[in-house]
Scaffold this motif. Structure first.
Motif, PDB file in Angstrom:
ATOM      1  N   LYS A  53      27.214  25.748  -6.005  1.00  0.00           N
ATOM      2  CA  LYS A  53      26.710  24.969  -4.884  1.00  0.00           C
ATOM      3  C   LYS A  53      27.690  25.072  -3.721  1.00  0.00           C
ATOM      4  CE  LYS A  53      24.346  20.571  -4.146  1.00  0.00           C
ATOM      5  NZ  LYS A  53      23.378  21.191  -3.262  1.00  0.00           N
ATOM      6  N   VAL A  54      27.214  25.593  -2.616  1.00  0.00           N
ATOM      7  CA  VAL A  54      28.071  25.693  -1.441  1.00  0.00           C
ATOM      8  C   VAL A  54      27.685  24.596  -0.456  1.00  0.00           C
ATOM      9  CG1 VAL A  54      28.446  28.165  -1.767  1.00  0.00           C
ATOM     10  CG2 VAL A  54      26.596  27.405  -0.284  1.00  0.00           C
TER      11      VAL A  54
ATOM     12  N   ASP B 270      23.739  24.846   1.308  1.00  0.00           N
ATOM     13  CA  ASP B 270      22.959  25.483   0.241  1.00  0.00           C
ATOM     14  C   ASP B 270      21.494  25.507   0.650  1.00  0.00           C
ATOM     15  OD1 ASP B 270      22.283  26.470  -2.313  1.00  0.00           O
ATOM     16  OD2 ASP B 270      21.946  24.455  -3.073  1.00  0.00           O
TER      17      ASP B 270
ATOM     18  N   HIS C 162      15.586  29.272  -1.764  1.00  0.00           N
ATOM     19  CA  HIS C 162      16.206  27.973  -1.469  1.00  0.00           C
ATOM     20  C   HIS C 162      15.154  26.872  -1.402  1.00  0.00           C
ATOM     21  CE1 HIS C 162      20.276  29.139  -0.970  1.00  0.00           C
ATOM     22  NE2 HIS C 162      20.092  29.886   0.104  1.00  0.00           N
ATOM     23  N   GLU C 163      15.563  25.642  -1.725  1.00  0.00           N
ATOM     24  CA  GLU C 163      14.621  24.526  -1.710  1.00  0.00           C
ATOM     25  C   GLU C 163      14.741  23.708  -0.435  1.00  0.00           C
ATOM     26  OE1 GLU C 163      16.547  25.339  -4.249  1.00  0.00           O
ATOM     27  OE2 GLU C 163      18.133  23.864  -4.469  1.00  0.00           O
TER      28      GLU C 163
ATOM     29  N   LYS D  42       5.306  22.568  -0.721  1.00  0.00           N
ATOM     30  CA  LYS D  42       5.687  23.596  -1.687  1.00  0.00           C
ATOM     31  C   LYS D  42       7.064  23.336  -2.270  1.00  0.00           C
ATOM     32  CE  LYS D  42       2.859  26.975   0.721  1.00  0.00           C
ATOM     33  NZ  LYS D  42       2.897  27.971   1.801  1.00  0.00           N
ATOM     34  N   GLY D  43       7.459  22.083  -2.285  1.00  0.00           N
ATOM     35  CA  GLY D  43       8.751  21.757  -2.883  1.00  0.00           C
ATOM     36  C   GLY D  43       9.928  22.156  -2.022  1.00  0.00           C
TER      37      GLY D  43
ATOM     38  N   SER E 128      10.504  10.301   9.635  1.00  0.00           N
ATOM     39  CA  SER E 128       9.867   9.481   8.605  1.00  0.00           C
ATOM     40  C   SER E 128       9.038  10.354   7.661  1.00  0.00           C
ATOM     41  CB  SER E 128       9.006   8.383   9.218  1.00  0.00           C
ATOM     42  OG  SER E 128       7.942   8.974   9.921  1.00  0.00           O
ATOM     43  N   LYS E 129       8.652  11.546   8.141  1.00  0.00           N
ATOM     44  CA  LYS E 129       7.896  12.449   7.273  1.00  0.00           C
ATOM     45  C   LYS E 129       8.795  13.154   6.268  1.00  0.00           C
ATOM     46  CE  LYS E 129       4.173  13.761  10.407  1.00  0.00           C
ATOM     47  NZ  LYS E 129       3.900  14.783  11.415  1.00  0.00           N
ATOM     48  N   VAL E 130      10.003  13.488   6.664  1.00  0.00           N
ATOM     49  CA  VAL E 130      10.832  14.327   5.790  1.00  0.00           C
ATOM     50  C   VAL E 130      11.980  13.585   5.103  1.00  0.00           C
ATOM     51  CG1 VAL E 130      10.283  16.393   7.122  1.00  0.00           C
ATOM     52  CG2 VAL E 130      12.378  15.132   7.622  1.00  0.00           C
ATOM     53  N   GLN E 131      12.234  12.358   5.493  1.00  0.00           N
ATOM     54  CA  GLN E 131      13.333  11.638   4.868  1.00  0.00           C
ATOM     55  C   GLN E 131      12.843  10.312   4.318  1.00  0.00           C
ATOM     56  OE1 GLN E 131      15.822  10.996   8.226  1.00  0.00           O
ATOM     57  NE2 GLN E 131      16.529  13.110   8.349  1.00  0.00           N
ATOM     58  N   ASP E 132      13.586   9.816   3.378  1.00  0.00           N
ATOM     59  CA  ASP E 132      13.330   8.482   2.880  1.00  0.00           C
ATOM     60  C   ASP E 132      14.008   7.522   3.865  1.00  0.00           C
ATOM     61  OD1 ASP E 132      13.121   6.122   1.579  1.00  0.00           O
ATOM     62  OD2 ASP E 132      13.673   6.912  -0.387  1.00  0.00           O
TER      63      ASP E 132
END
Lengths: 236, 621
Positions: B255-256, B259, B306-307, B336-337, B356-360
């Motif tokens: 893990k860099v 990543d 990469h995820e 797609k994860g 708000s769409k991509v983070q909690d």
């Protein structure tokens, strides 16, 4: 659909630890366009589990992992898709579709095969004597070792955990208990031998390779050890 | 499979052996006998840091597209391996071939921050390459430096054969071709250096003589070789979409830091903050097209697996297609994860919506960088952010459910007063107060406002290059003053204040505006054990302090001295695009507390228009 995958870990990648191998396969699934299932939740992760972690520095011809996919063509295609995106030394050698109620590989693990050889320049002067002694050691009624842990020292009998121990062409072969119940590491067998003969092997003396991982399809009294790849396979 | 440079015994007795084994997915593989040039691309820090650097990946990919060049990676061995390599005299190797780097034609070292300078010497030393350029022989590699710190290469002048000033995508191939030509005709190392010095952007330090006044400032810097140019002009990519980008980045096993897939959306910045070197030397701002980025987003995710994907640039909110690219990434990949990680954005309705769409929302925080505590000082540094914008943004975010805010400041900025410093605590307090205006039953527990301050280091090619830097004691006094002010705030329990380390800042100041005399200091500290200075657990301030004495150098000369407007600076031989006249005007505007408009509002004639591209020519067909 549940799928069991068998792969090798050879060469420099033996220095990549278990957690990083998991990360490696998560990325590999995406590169290979495997239609893998993701868990629910805010940060979904792939449905993927490994049979038994392999220590850093060990090579293997028999690593197993289970995944779940939404769709697939056939096992050969999955193997090819994955092998097209693998790093050197990691090669998918088997792929099996499992019954829906198949237990996961991790819970099945009961035993594993290992071969142990001397690392270059580490063999003792009397190699023959070393191996003869090992066989005598194996044939004892009890194979005791003092295990040191945080709670202190305790003596353990390895006799029932070593299913097979033999030597062929200066190579030690051992089939030993593995898994969550009685996990025995090949290093510990060699350490027990050192304790028994009263002589320490040099540091990093052995190259250890895992050859196969088994589940037990019999019972505790009469184990029937079957390679994980052959358990729970669905017949179409 | 090639044998590793390190034995199993060594690899099993050090931390994270996978740092040293290469063999990652997408690593370049070539037959070392069938290439003409072996190029070692070095990031002088540990693998996880170096592998997170975008520029290195771009150049690695670019070089390896050429069949006649094999570009390999080199990183600093961590301290555990460093010790073993010294004891056993193991030569430093590159990851791909695992061959010693002393066998290479070039070692290109990217110089990203001042505190890596001792690691550069470690690379050369472990590589068994003479430390000084003047000691290198025909068979030794050519050592070339690049990256942001090359905008003042003088403190490192003794150790490098040449520097590449500017963006790497432009003249490297020309340099390689000349190297091949020279090799073919049996030319000497010196002949190659002369050929290189004629290329725009290449600086060969040994071809210049520096004379000093009695007070230690520079009297003159003149070429001593007819091939060397009096002025070295920085290189830049005029049309971003024409430049090669990475197709298949190397995917590390371990893990860099970074990543994930990184998409560079633009280079440069329109804002003109007066403390910021990047904002000045990367002028003019140039954008990638949306289509180009979409294409690379697919390719890079597919080739790495990469995820996560993120965007990289200065002031990302200024990218004209920002909504387009962010919405595209979310719509295309979120299901797609793949996580979409947002750069720091101006807080407005759009950014709050995508955040708000991509983070909690409950776990993430908002970030503002006011940099200074008062509007007066923000005008001095030309930071356009106002208190009104911050409070409005924070208020909207609090309504949306956020309850954590990070605020970034600097201490020690020119003209700073007690009111400016206290303003840091007051602004933080106001942010907290906005939160508590929300009725209790509608808010989400307590608010957390975390203010951090770093200490200001004047950098070359900024309007503040003339500024006096604070002493360590002044810095700490200021930090204590701010801390005390925080204790008097009404909502102090919701506020937190952190400040950076002062010793390191002082040295950064010395190295940033240092001259050639500093080479001796770097060598002295290295020989006395300084290494990984940017890692607080390894930073040895006492070694540095002692070395100033041994070398007869005074750190105050480089940091707290007042510089006159007509002083010749060590970096004045470089044309970085922004003219010295422009920087002087801006320095005066700073003192007058006068704000300068950004590039899209009005051209202020900084000089970068001469590069004939980017924002300077926007909407002018």
């Amino acid at each position: 659909m549940k799928i069991r995958i068998k792969f090798t870990k050879q060469g420099p990648v033996k220095f990549v630890g278990h957690l990083d191998i998991m990360r490696y396969f998560q990325k590999a699934m995406r590169r290979a366009d495997i239609d893998i299932k993701y868990s629910e939740g805010f940060s979904p992760h792939q449905v993927m589990s490994f049979a038994a972690p392999l220590g850093v520095g060990l090579t293997s011809n028999g690593e197993y992992m289970d995944i779940e996919v939404h769709s697939m063509k056939d096992c050969d295609t999955i193997m090819k898709q994955l092998n097209d995106v693998m790093a050197d030394g990691i090669c998918v050698t088997e792929c099996h579709c499992l019954n829906d109620d198949a237990k996961n590989a991790m819970s099945l693990v009961a035993a594993a095969d290992y071969t142990v050889t001397f690392r270059e320049g580490k063999a003792p002067a009397d190699e023959k004597g070393f191996f003869e002694g090992l066989l005598t050691f194996k044939d004892q009624d009890h194979i005791m070792i003092v295990k040191k842990s945080k709670k202190g020292e305790r003596e353990v009998d390895l006799k029932n955990l070593i299913y097979q121990l033999s030597v062929c062409d200066n190579k030690i072969f051992m089939k030993i208990s593995s898994g969550s119940a009685d996990n025995l590491k090949p290093e510990l067998v060699m350490e027990a031998y050192d304790q028994w003969r009263g002589e320490a092997s040099p540091e990093f003396a052995f190259c250890i390779q895992r050859e196969e991982v088994y589940g037990n399809t019999g019972n505790e009294a009469n184990p029937v050890l079957v390679p994980l790849g052959l358990i729970g396979e669905s017949v179409e | 499979m090639k044998k590793l440079a390190l034995s199993d015994e060594i690899l099993l007795s050090i931390e994270k052996p996978a740092r040293y084994i290469g063999n990652e997915v997408n690593m370049a593989r070539k037959d070392t006998d069938s290439v003409d040039i072996r190029f070692g691309m070095c990031f002088p820090d540990v693998y996880e840091i170096g592998m997170s650097h975008l520029g290195m990946q771009i150049l690695y990919d670019m070089f390896n597209r050429r069949e006649d060049i094999y570009c390999e990676r080199i990183f600093s061995p961590w301290t555990d391996l460093d010790k073993i390599m010294r004891e056993k005299k193991i030569p430093l190797f590159a990851l791909e071939s695992q061959d010693p780097i002393k066998e290479f034609d070039f070692i290109g070292i990217t110089i990203q921050y001042e505190m890596c300078y001792t690691n550069i010497l470690q690379i050369l030393d472990l590589g068994q390459i003479p430390l000084h350029a003047c000691e290198r022989q025909e068979g030794d590699p050519i050592i070339i430096g690049g990256g942001p710190c090359a905008y003042n290469p003088e403190p490192l002048a003794d150790f490098f054969d040449m520097f590449y000033i500017g963006e790497g995508e432009t003249v490297y191939f020309e340099l390689m071709d000349r190297y091949k030509d020279n090799k073919k005709k049996g030319g000497s190392r010196r002949e190659f250096l002369e050929m290189a010095a004629e290329i725009d952007g290449i600086y060969v330090p040994s071809f210049y003589d520096v004379l000093y006044h009695e007070d230690g400032t520079i009297k003159s810097m003149t070429p001593n070789n007819s091939h060397a140019k009096a002025t070295v002009t920085k290189q830049l990519v005029v049309n971003m979409d024409d430049a090669t980008y990475i197709e298949k980045p190397v995917v590390p096993f371990i893990k860099v830091t970074q990543d994930r897939v990184v998409l560079e959306i633009q280079r440069g910045c329109i804002r003109g903050c007066r403390f910021c070197q990047a904002g000045n030397v990367y002028r003019p701002m140039r954008e990638h097209s949306l289509e180009y980025l979409k294409d690379y987003a697919y390719k890079l995710l597919k080739n790495t697996g990469h995820e996560e994907i993120s965007l990289s640039s200065l002031s990302s909110s200024d990218y004209s297609e920002l909504e387009g690219i962010v919405n595209f990434l979310i719509d295309e990949f979120k299901g797609k994860g793949v996580n979409v990680s947002l750069p720091s954005l101006r807080i407005d309705a759009f950014s709050l919506d995508v955040m708000s769409k991509v983070q909690d929302v409950r776990k993430s925080s908002l970030t503002f960088a006011p940099e200074a505590g008062s509007q007066r000082l923000r005008d001095v540094i030309n930071k356009g952010l106002t208190e009104e914008i911050i409070l409005k943004g924070a208020g909207e975010a609090f309504q949306g459910g956020w309850n954590r805010v990070k605020l970034y400041f600097m201490l020690g900025l020119p003209t700073e007063t007690v009111e400016d410093m206290e303003g840091i605590a007051e602004l933080s307090e106001k942010v907290a107060e906005i939160y508590y205006e929300i009725p209790k039953d509608q808010r989400n527990g307590k608010v957390q406002v975390i203010a951090s301050s770093s200490f200001f280091v004047p950098k070359p090619f900024t309007p503040f290059q003339w500024a006096r830097m604070n002493t360590k004691d002044e810095f700490l006094q200021k930090a204590y003053l701010v801390k005390d002010k925080f204790r008097t705030m009404l909502n102090q329990k919701s506020l937190k204040y952190n400040y950076h380390e002062a010793d390191l800042t002082v040295l950064e100041g010395v190295l940033a505006r240092g001259d050639r005399k500093i080479s001796a200091l770097i060598e002295e500290v290295y020989k006395n054990g300084a290494l990984y200075d940017s890692w607080s657990e390894h930073f040895k301030n006492d070694v540095w302090l002692k070395a100033f004495e041994t070398c007869g150098l005074d750190s105050d000369f480089y940091t707290v001295r007042e510089r006159s407007l007509d002083e010749i600076f060590p970096w004045d031989f470089i044309n970085a695009g922004v003219s010295k006249e422009f920087l002087k005007r801006e320095w005066q505007n700073a003192i007058d507390e006068k704000v300068t408009p950004n590039c899209r509002m009005q051209c202020i004639g900084c000089g970068a228009k001469s590069f004939e591209g980017g924002v300077c020519y926007e909407n002018q067909n």
